[in-house]
Design an enzyme around this catalytic site. Sequence first.
Site, PDB file in Angstrom:
ATOM      1  N   MET A 222      47.111  44.283  41.398  1.00  0.00           N
ATOM      2  CA  MET A 222      47.339  45.556  42.056  1.00  0.00           C
ATOM      3  C   MET A 222      47.255  46.707  41.045  1.00  0.00           C
ATOM      4  O   MET A 222      47.482  46.521  39.856  1.00  0.00           O
ATOM      5  CB  MET A 222      48.734  45.575  42.711  1.00  0.00           C
ATOM      6  CG  MET A 222      48.846  44.704  43.944  1.00  0.00           C
ATOM      7  SD  MET A 222      47.858  45.356  45.292  1.00  0.00           S
ATOM      8  CE  MET A 222      48.323  44.225  46.593  1.00  0.00           C
ATOM      9  N   CYS A 223      46.969  47.892  41.545  1.00  0.00           N
ATOM     10  CA  CYS A 223      46.904  49.088  40.720  1.00  0.00           C
ATOM     11  C   CYS A 223      48.310  49.546  40.342  1.00  0.00           C
ATOM     12  O   CYS A 223      49.305  48.973  40.785  1.00  0.00           O
ATOM     13  CB  CYS A 223      46.180  50.198  41.480  1.00  0.00           C
ATOM     14  SG  CYS A 223      44.550  49.718  42.097  1.00  0.00           S
ATOM     15  N   GLN A 224      48.377  50.570  39.519  1.00  0.00           N
ATOM     16  CA  GLN A 224      49.657  51.132  39.097  1.00  0.00           C
ATOM     17  C   GLN A 224      49.651  52.627  39.367  1.00  0.00           C
ATOM     18  O   GLN A 224      48.664  53.322  39.092  1.00  0.00           O
ATOM     19  CB  GLN A 224      49.888  50.881  37.612  1.00  0.00           C
ATOM     20  CG  GLN A 224      50.025  49.417  37.240  1.00  0.00           C
ATOM     21  CD  GLN A 224      51.465  48.952  37.212  1.00  0.00           C
ATOM     22  OE1 GLN A 224      52.340  49.586  36.645  1.00  0.00           O
ATOM     23  NE2 GLN A 224      51.714  47.807  37.819  1.00  0.00           N
TER      24      GLN A 224
ATOM     25  N   HIS B 110      46.955  57.276  38.161  1.00  0.00           N
ATOM     26  CA  HIS B 110      46.641  55.970  38.726  1.00  0.00           C
ATOM     27  C   HIS B 110      45.809  55.186  37.727  1.00  0.00           C
ATOM     28  O   HIS B 110      44.911  55.736  37.089  1.00  0.00           O
ATOM     29  CB  HIS B 110      45.835  56.180  40.019  1.00  0.00           C
ATOM     30  CG  HIS B 110      45.437  54.937  40.748  1.00  0.00           C
ATOM     31  ND1 HIS B 110      44.310  54.207  40.423  1.00  0.00           N
ATOM     32  CD2 HIS B 110      46.005  54.303  41.807  1.00  0.00           C
ATOM     33  CE1 HIS B 110      44.208  53.180  41.255  1.00  0.00           C
ATOM     34  NE2 HIS B 110      45.217  53.216  42.104  1.00  0.00           N
TER      35      HIS B 110
END
Length: 250
Positions: free
Chosen positions: A1-3, A74
């Site tokens: 997943m992204c941050q 992001h």
Amino acid sequence: MCQLLGMNANTPTDVMFSFTGLATRAHEHKDGFGIAFFEDRGVRLFVDHYGARQSPVAELLQRCPIRSRNVIAHIRKATQGRIALENTHPFMRELWGRYWVFAHNGDLKQFEPRLHGAFRPVGDTDSERAFCWLMQELAKAHASVPALPELTRTLSELVPQLNAQGSFNFLLSNGQALWAHGSTRLFWLQRRHPFRPTRLRDEDLTVDFAQLTTPQDRVAVIATEPLTADEEWTAFEPGELRLFIDGAPA
């Protein structure tokens, strides 16, 4: 997943301490990074399809920090959409004479909404489609710019429809405030007087905020994972939507 990383403050503030903590995690999230700084009605938006550890754009930002009251950053780990500049968050659109900036962490399965008018995706991510749909539905719900509490009520009606499609953690700002939604994993904290030294969790770096702030300063920080080791981070409840104004939860 992204941050995700968001900051909302009551005075223009340097976000690079928190961004350094975020960028440290880019070895696992190397499919692009972006950061947006609001300045009144304007936005400085920097994106790169290289990871934050390799990007010369990230290096430039570290050398020349920008102060802002609302920031969204992001780092991407691609789940949908190829690795390309047009698929790099944050995304930006205009609505009611203001820029809106959005970044998403999650995965919306088979999300293909009907989009028309001004809000169409440029890339091929579920994130940008969700952002366009949100902007479209906000525009349909209000003929002109509503007050922030009314905007929050409308978002609270729209967001569950996206949440039902998969995981949908996001940050959204129009420069007046910052909205954050936790679907699966998101944390926030507030820094205010008395300020003290703080150490990053993933990097050997400490900043004494007491030397950089005034007693009137307030800063709210939102992140996918807690960025510091010695501060109290509060987890979002699943499905929780929060509005932050002037460095405090509304």
